[in-house]
Enzyme design. Structure first.
Site, PDB file in Angstrom:
ATOM      1  N   ARG A  76     -41.976 -40.400  34.914  1.00  0.00           N
ATOM      2  CA  ARG A  76     -43.331 -39.988  35.264  1.00  0.00           C
ATOM      3  C   ARG A  76     -44.110 -41.221  35.737  1.00  0.00           C
ATOM      4  O   ARG A  76     -44.090 -42.262  35.083  1.00  0.00           O
ATOM      5  CB  ARG A  76     -44.018 -39.406  34.030  1.00  0.00           C
ATOM      6  N   GLU A  90     -43.952 -30.554  31.408  1.00  0.00           N
ATOM      7  CA  GLU A  90     -43.925 -31.554  32.479  1.00  0.00           C
ATOM      8  C   GLU A  90     -42.591 -32.290  32.534  1.00  0.00           C
ATOM      9  O   GLU A  90     -42.096 -32.605  33.613  1.00  0.00           O
ATOM     10  CB  GLU A  90     -45.090 -32.544  32.284  1.00  0.00           C
ATOM     11  N   ASN A 124     -41.227 -40.834  29.967  1.00  0.00           N
ATOM     12  CA  ASN A 124     -42.673 -40.909  30.172  1.00  0.00           C
ATOM     13  C   ASN A 124     -43.160 -42.159  29.451  1.00  0.00           C
ATOM     14  O   ASN A 124     -43.354 -42.158  28.242  1.00  0.00           O
ATOM     15  CB  ASN A 124     -43.341 -39.646  29.613  1.00  0.00           C
ATOM     16  N   ARG A 145     -63.647 -36.863  27.480  1.00  0.00           N
ATOM     17  CA  ARG A 145     -64.223 -37.215  28.792  1.00  0.00           C
ATOM     18  C   ARG A 145     -65.374 -36.283  29.134  1.00  0.00           C
ATOM     19  O   ARG A 145     -65.318 -35.087  28.855  1.00  0.00           O
ATOM     20  CB  ARG A 145     -63.170 -37.107  29.900  1.00  0.00           C
ATOM     21  N   HIS A 198     -52.357 -34.218  36.697  1.00  0.00           N
ATOM     22  CA  HIS A 198     -51.638 -33.088  36.068  1.00  0.00           C
ATOM     23  C   HIS A 198     -50.811 -32.316  37.103  1.00  0.00           C
ATOM     24  O   HIS A 198     -50.487 -31.149  36.884  1.00  0.00           O
ATOM     25  CB  HIS A 198     -52.627 -32.067  35.437  1.00  0.00           C
TER      26      HIS A 198
END
Ligand code: ADP
Length: 369
Positions: free
Chosen positions: A73, A346, A7, A223, A162
């Protein structure tokens, strides 16, 4: 067969090494401050080199030839990628084009891939996209009601993110419930620093809360999530802000951090709420209210749900939060809907998807030998 999962982010590179078919984790690590001032690791190519050398030094493998495949990823696959792909030049070229949609992330992801290709040119590399799982969302759900020409010119639409986590948790829920995905309606709430909710019907994403970028949808650590855009114009005008400055406020200074004025970290917020901090309590109430709005909408879109699943750092570790929302879910659905907490992984999902793509070639190579 050993599969390395990478990643490669804007300033860090994380890795996990798995042994398949048992998908056993055998090593993991992280390189930070890539490309930053005074850092020993000047760029991603050097970072990947250091990382791969470290795997040998750590003793997890004795020789680089033990690595059979690498899964990477990639944040944005645009409309080009609805599934993982084995890397070749055309895949690289398409990811470069998608960099337009994710200028902070895709170039760092690509740098990781290109670094690995240089060091291990014969090893299969696979790309797994955060957006791919959501490519099943229908056009009526992914379009924004802007002039159509902006979709045609700039591909402005909902993509969702996601995806690897939502897909992984859907599979885990299916295992737990003992029913195939084809028979399940699920709502997956990924609540971490970034937060998104996905409606999954028969294993396919039908809608998700994040949009063209990860800014849309739920309130998050820093956010804003959904907001009336006219309010953004108003603040820009009053404070004389540039687009960049406003984007920074919406992405990095809003959410829990902005409302509470304390922190983006959920643990700090919970502590402040216990100490009766009013703004922390407001931030928490807003967060929960918005999660419930999405769950309500997706229950309606799906026509009910077999399970609502919570995952991510916040979703996995806060039974108080989950129980609060659970009470309201059960009020509407009765005991038809299970509420589950399922840890996401993940990297493991990227490893599994990589294994599924490369295992046939690996077996036939072994047979030839
Ligand atoms: P990211 O989106 O960066 O992957 P994570 O999924 O790791 O983020 O989630 C980070 C969030 O999870 C933080 O707000 C953190 O406070 C929260 N969190 C992590 N561990 C715990 C815990 N044990 N208890 C409560 N909250 C936690």
């Amino acid at each position: 067969m050993k599969i390395l999962v990478i990643n490669s982010g804007s300033s860090s590179i994380k890795y996990k090494l798995y042994e398949y078919p048992k998908n056993r984790l055998i090593d993991k690590g992280l390189i930070e401050n890539v490309g930053e001032k005074d850092s020993l690791v000047k760029n991603h190519a050097q970072g990947v080199k250091v990382l791969i050398e470290n795997i040998v030094i750590s003793g997890a493998i004795s020789d680089l030839s033990e690595i059979s495949a690498i899964g990477h990823r990639v944040v944005h696959g645009g409309e080009d990628f609805a599934a993982p792909k084995i890397v070749d030049q055309s895949v690289i070229d398409k990811i470069k084009l998608c960099a337009n949609l994710a200028p902070l992330h895709n170039p760092a992801n690509l740098a990781g891939i290109e670094g690995c290709r240089k060091i291990l040119p014969k090893v299969s590399q696979v790309v797994v996209f955060d957006t791919a799982f959501h490519q099943t969302i229908s056009k009526k759900a992914y379009m924004y009601a802007l002039p159509y020409k902006y979709y045609q010119k700039y591909k402005i639409r909902k993509y969702g993110f996601h995806g690897t986590s939502h897909q992984f948790v859907s599979k885990q829920a299916s295992n737990y419930l003992g029913k195939p995905l084809s028979k399940l309606k699920l709502i997956i709430c990924h609540l971490g620093n970034g937060c998104s909710i996905t409606a999954v019907n028969k294993g396919k994403s039908v809608d998700t809360s994040m949009g063209f970028t990860p800014l849309e949808g739920l309130m998050m650590g820093t956010r804003s999530g959904n907001i009336d855009i006219a309010a953004v114009f108003h603040v820009m005008e009053k404070e004389n802000l540039s687009i960049q400055e406003m984007a920074e406020i919406l992405n990095k200074k809003s959410g829990f951090l902005g409302v509470s004025k304390i922190s983006n970290d959920f643990r700090v917020i919970i502590k402040a709420v216990k100490e009766e901090d009013k703004l922390a309590k407001l931030a928490l109430d807003m967060f929960i209210y918005r999660i419930k709005k999405y769950i309500g909408a997706y229950l309606f879109i799906l026509g009910g749900a077999d399970a609502v699943c919570f995952t991510g750092g916040v979703g996995e570790n806060n039974s108080g939060l989950v129980n609060k929302i659970k009470i309201d879910i059960l009020k509407i659905t009765g005991d038809k809907t299970k509420v589950l907490v399922i840890p996401t992984d993940e990297e493991l999902m990227i490893g599994n998807l990589t294994y599924n793509l490369v295992k046939r070639g690996y077996k036939s190579n072994k047979e030839k030998k």
